[in-house]
Design a protein around this motif. Structure first.
Motif, short mmCIF file in Angstrom:
data_model
loop_
_atom_site.label_atom_id
_atom_site.label_comp_id
_atom_site.label_asym_id
_atom_site.label_seq_id
_atom_site.Cartn_x
_atom_site.Cartn_y
_atom_site.Cartn_z
N CYS A 38 -53.12 13.36 90.92
CA CYS A 38 -54.01 12.22 91.08
C CYS A 38 -54.13 11.87 92.57
O CYS A 38 -53.12 11.71 93.25
CB CYS A 38 -53.49 11.03 90.31
SG CYS A 38 -54.37 9.51 90.67
N THR B 228 -49.61 11.08 90.82
CA THR B 228 -49.02 11.52 89.56
C THR B 228 -49.57 12.91 89.23
O THR B 228 -50.76 13.17 89.41
CB THR B 228 -49.40 10.56 88.42
OG1 THR B 228 -49.04 9.24 88.80
CG2 THR B 228 -48.70 10.93 87.12
N CYS C 234 -52.56 7.93 93.00
CA CYS C 234 -51.15 7.57 92.85
C CYS C 234 -50.23 8.79 92.87
O CYS C 234 -49.02 8.65 92.71
CB CYS C 234 -50.93 6.78 91.56
SG CYS C 234 -51.20 7.75 90.07
N CYS D 223 -56.55 9.76 85.09
CA CYS D 223 -55.12 9.80 85.41
C CYS D 223 -54.38 8.96 84.37
O CYS D 223 -54.77 7.84 84.09
CB CYS D 223 -54.89 9.22 86.81
SG CYS D 223 -53.17 8.89 87.16
N SER E 41 -51.60 7.44 84.50
CA SER E 41 -50.85 6.25 84.92
C SER E 41 -51.73 5.19 85.59
O SER E 41 -51.50 4.01 85.43
CB SER E 41 -49.68 6.64 85.83
OG SER E 41 -50.18 7.20 87.02
ZN LIG Z 1 -53.26 8.02 89.27
#
Ligand SMILES: [Zn+2]
Length: 131
Positions: free
Chosen positions: A120, A125, A123, A100, A102
């Protein structure tokens, strides 16, 4: 004689897993130094051996115990990582593994589905990758 040793070792730390590893490494260094012309390995082996005995005879039991715990933790983490690597390697033909962007969470997606949008699981994202 045995009693003398026992009295001498009372209140001292003794051997542990970290000490065993240091012993093993210094033995490897010794073997290398026998077969090579590098005296540095001999010096390293002696230094490591000296440090191992220093730890064994140390009276700062709590400190030595903490060192050993750190080592055991590290060894455990290595084993976990190795297992994960092996698992990923076994699945490499069916799955792609992406990180991921981020949060660096590793995400597993099936191969051969063209361009896909990955969400993800940690999170949420979204990022687009070829699968
Ligand atoms: Zn993530």
């Amino acid at each position: 004689m045995k009693q003398k040793i026992q009295r001498f070792m009372a209140g001292r730390y003794g051997a542990d897993q970290l000490g065993q590893m240091y012993m093993g490494i210094s033995m490897v260094f010794l073997v290398i130094s026998f077969f090579s012309r590098w005296n540095i390995f001999y010096a390293l082996a002696l230094a490591l051996l000296g440090y191992t005995y220093y730890r064994m005879l140390s009276r700062q039991i709590e400190k030595r115990y903490q060192e050993n715990q750190k080592f055991l933790n590290w060894r455990y983490q290595m084993a976990v990582k190795k297992n994960k690597r092996r698992e990923r390697f076994a699945q490499r033909k069916i799955y792609h593994f992406y990180k991921c962007p981020s949060c660096k969470q590793k995400v597993r997606v099936p191969k051969g589905k063209g361009k896909i949008c990955i969400t993800c699981p940690k999170c949420k994202t979204e990022f687009i990758k070829k699968s």
